[in-house]
Design a protein around this motif. Sequence first.
Motif, PDB file in Angstrom:
ATOM      1  N   HIS A   1      -3.063  -1.001  -2.431  1.00  0.00           N
ATOM      2  CA  HIS A   1      -3.761  -1.008  -1.298  1.00  0.00           C
ATOM      3  C   HIS A   1      -5.152  -1.856  -1.291  1.00  0.00           C
ATOM      4  O   HIS A   1      -5.971  -1.831  -1.966  1.00  0.00           O
ATOM      5  CB  HIS A   1      -4.481   0.274  -1.076  1.00  0.00           C
ATOM      6  N   VAL A   2      -4.811  -3.434  -1.025  1.00  0.00           N
ATOM      7  CA  VAL A   2      -6.041  -4.433  -1.128  1.00  0.00           C
ATOM      8  C   VAL A   2      -7.222  -4.181  -0.115  1.00  0.00           C
ATOM      9  O   VAL A   2      -6.897  -3.566   0.659  1.00  0.00           O
ATOM     10  CB  VAL A   2      -5.633  -5.342  -0.865  1.00  0.00           C
ATOM     11  N   LEU A   3      -8.027  -4.112  -0.529  1.00  0.00           N
ATOM     12  CA  LEU A   3      -9.239  -3.477   0.261  1.00  0.00           C
ATOM     13  C   LEU A   3     -10.313  -4.898   0.487  1.00  0.00           C
ATOM     14  O   LEU A   3     -10.796  -4.832   1.973  1.00  0.00           O
ATOM     15  CB  LEU A   3      -9.887  -2.927  -0.595  1.00  0.00           C
TER      16      LEU A   3
ATOM     17  N   ARG B   1      -6.077  -7.020   7.735  1.00  0.00           N
ATOM     18  CA  ARG B   1      -7.399  -7.240   7.321  1.00  0.00           C
ATOM     19  C   ARG B   1      -7.519  -8.259   6.961  1.00  0.00           C
ATOM     20  O   ARG B   1      -9.198  -8.757   6.171  1.00  0.00           O
ATOM     21  CB  ARG B   1      -8.046  -5.694   7.249  1.00  0.00           C
TER      22      ARG B   1
ATOM     23  N   GLU C   1      -1.478  -4.675  11.096  1.00  0.00           N
ATOM     24  CA  GLU C   1      -2.603  -3.775  10.526  1.00  0.00           C
ATOM     25  C   GLU C   1      -3.663  -4.773   9.596  1.00  0.00           C
ATOM     26  O   GLU C   1      -4.666  -4.093   8.948  1.00  0.00           O
ATOM     27  CB  GLU C   1      -2.756  -2.257  10.206  1.00  0.00           C
TER      28      GLU C   1
ATOM     29  N   LYS D   1       0.826  -1.602  -0.239  1.00  0.00           N
ATOM     30  CA  LYS D   1       0.251  -0.208  -0.068  1.00  0.00           C
ATOM     31  C   LYS D   1       0.536   1.307   0.120  1.00  0.00           C
ATOM     32  O   LYS D   1       0.030   2.088  -0.199  1.00  0.00           O
ATOM     33  CB  LYS D   1      -1.177  -0.452   1.144  1.00  0.00           C
ATOM     34  N   ASP D   2       1.755   1.265   0.347  1.00  0.00           N
ATOM     35  CA  ASP D   2       2.682   2.965   0.737  1.00  0.00           C
ATOM     36  C   ASP D   2       3.766   2.540  -0.871  1.00  0.00           C
ATOM     37  O   ASP D   2       3.638   1.674  -1.730  1.00  0.00           O
ATOM     38  CB  ASP D   2       4.135   2.110   1.866  1.00  0.00           C
TER      39      ASP D   2
ATOM     40  N   GLU E   1      -9.706   1.020   8.665  1.00  0.00           N
ATOM     41  CA  GLU E   1      -8.705   0.415   8.050  1.00  0.00           C
ATOM     42  C   GLU E   1      -7.368   1.692   7.941  1.00  0.00           C
ATOM     43  O   GLU E   1      -7.506   2.998   7.867  1.00  0.00           O
ATOM     44  CB  GLU E   1      -9.154   0.383   6.917  1.00  0.00           C
TER      45      GLU E   1
ATOM     46  N   VAL F   1      -6.376  -0.788  14.741  1.00  0.00           N
ATOM     47  CA  VAL F   1      -6.972  -1.448  14.154  1.00  0.00           C
ATOM     48  C   VAL F   1      -7.385  -2.845  14.099  1.00  0.00           C
ATOM     49  O   VAL F   1      -8.219  -3.163  14.240  1.00  0.00           O
ATOM     50  CB  VAL F   1      -6.106  -1.406  12.897  1.00  0.00           C
TER      51      VAL F   1
ATOM     52  N   GLU G   1      -1.981   4.481   3.927  1.00  0.00           N
ATOM     53  CA  GLU G   1      -0.946   5.176   3.452  1.00  0.00           C
ATOM     54  C   GLU G   1      -1.368   6.782   4.543  1.00  0.00           C
ATOM     55  O   GLU G   1      -0.137   6.290   4.879  1.00  0.00           O
ATOM     56  CB  GLU G   1      -0.542   5.304   2.159  1.00  0.00           C
TER      57      GLU G   1
END
Lengths: 391, 80
Positions: free
Chosen positions: A120-122, A157, A155, A36-37, B42, B33, B45
């Motif tokens: 970013h994986v949603l 999910r 973090e 994601k970064d 959620e 989270v 970045e």
Amino acid sequence: MIKKSYDIVIVGGGPAGLNAAINSADKDVKVAVFEKDREIGIPVRCAEATSEEALKKYAFIDENSICTPYNKFEFVAPNKTSVEMDAESMRGFVLDRKIFEQSLARKAAQKGVEIFTRAHVLGIENDNHPLVKVLYNGEQLQVNCQLVIAADGIESRSALDFGIDTTLSLKDSEPCYQMTLVNMDIPGDTLQFLFSSEFAPGGYLWIFPKSNNMANVGLGLNGSLKKQASPRELLERFVEANFPQATMVNSTAGGVASAKNLNELVKDNFMVIGDAGRMTNGLTGGGISTALASGKFAGKKAREAILEGDTSVKKLKEFEKYWNKNIGKDYRRFYHLKEAMFKVKDEDFNNLAAKFENVPPEKVTVTKLFTTLLKRKPSLILDVTKVFAGL
Amino acid sequence: MKSSFQILEILKWQEKKMIKWDQNRCDLCGLCVCVCPENVFEMFEKYLTIDQDKCINCEKCSIICPVTALSIQSKEAVND
Ligand SMILES: Cc1cc2nc3c(=O)[nH]c(=O)nc-3n(C[C@H](O)[C@H](O)[C@H](O)COP(=O)(O)OP(=O)(O)OC[C@H]3O[C@@H](n4cnc5c(N)ncnc54)[C@H](O)[C@@H]3O)c2cc1C
Ligand code: SF4
Ligand code: SF4
């Protein structure tokens, strides 16, 4: 560009995800990593120490990423009495993690892995096979694959999408704060651990050198304890009192999951590794070595599963069993040790330090220290050398 | 006319507190989270998303945050 399908999608480009990529990909197995970064390796939320043995066993030693080698530990009691320990057999390096992760990424790329940053994986749907929804360059894409490896850190999910509950209790969560300080005067070969109910209730402070002049200085405390101040404020106070001459070049909050490994690490078409699998060492908070180890084992098993055309939970359980037998078992021990340490009071640390103060460093062992500290719980003491060997 | 049930729901809604996130303090460490039992957060970045409707006001997130970036407040306070 992101393709419509891959054999394996890895969520997260930290040490766990990148090492899983290295160990699963080649011309027959197509692997993508979604991070994601915007850049691999940053932000660094880590004190960056890891053992040489772990690097050799699970990845490789990249000279460019070594800031300083260490071969000594120093434990400092609340009253500042300290015990030095020769840690030659547990030696390791304080890394530059950004450089280290980028060298993992290069290696993965050489194997044909496609790495996407700002991806970013949603969420992931899993009917017959996984469908990964990813936000990339402001666009929502859907990517098919045979197998997902979740390496999305604390973090995470992704595991939830497969019905694995990763929620942490407060007592298994450690809020941390760290500063990188320069203008320090410290031994460059020693990792320092400081115990203090004032600054780090239920946890510890660390001073890990990046050179004689520069160090990662931080603290983590147990999340279930009522604190007088936030970790950030506590660290500010500690640094002001102990290193008034130092200047900060970086600061960061961080979270450590000092939990037991998840009970379930696999489902149909799914594996979870690294911090996402709660694989951190409950006692030290170290998780680089387990991120690399789980990446390696999971990557190899994933590759086998793709080549055999069997990504069922039954096949993937082979990874879980291997993990539990070789590493998970010890890590559950560390967790119980953490729980026992929780009851240790400042005066117990002071007494311990007084006992060992004049013992020469080469005669001090982790096992001796713990045996003295936890006399009441002899069952926990076996082979605790591993605690730091896997840092 | 609203039924008493609906009125009760509205009252409950008004009573319910909200999470207030201070973006300037937040360091995106990810702890909120992973302690939240209702999967409210959620982490992207550069920001968090907060699904207020799912929150059960357990306060775990505000307890764990290392930089006191989260607080639980009444609706009015958050909307101000
Ligand atoms: C303050 C602090 C100090 C520490 N010190 C040490 C130490 O000295 N030694 C040690 O061994 N360990 C240390 N650790 C622990 C260590 O940092 C972690 O265990 C390690 O980083 C775990 O690697 P990982 O690959 O599992 O996860 P991470 O390194 O967290 O990587 C996960 C990646 O997934 C990405 N991601 C997350 N969600 C998504 C999504 N939805 N889509 C796409 N990408 C996503 C993230 O951006 C991240 O890059 C420390 C931790 C903290 C907080
Ligand atoms: S716990 Fe606090 S600092 Fe960490 S991500 Fe949540 S709000 Fe931000
Ligand atoms: S108060 Fe509890 S339910 Fe609400 S967001 Fe925080 S942790 Fe989640």
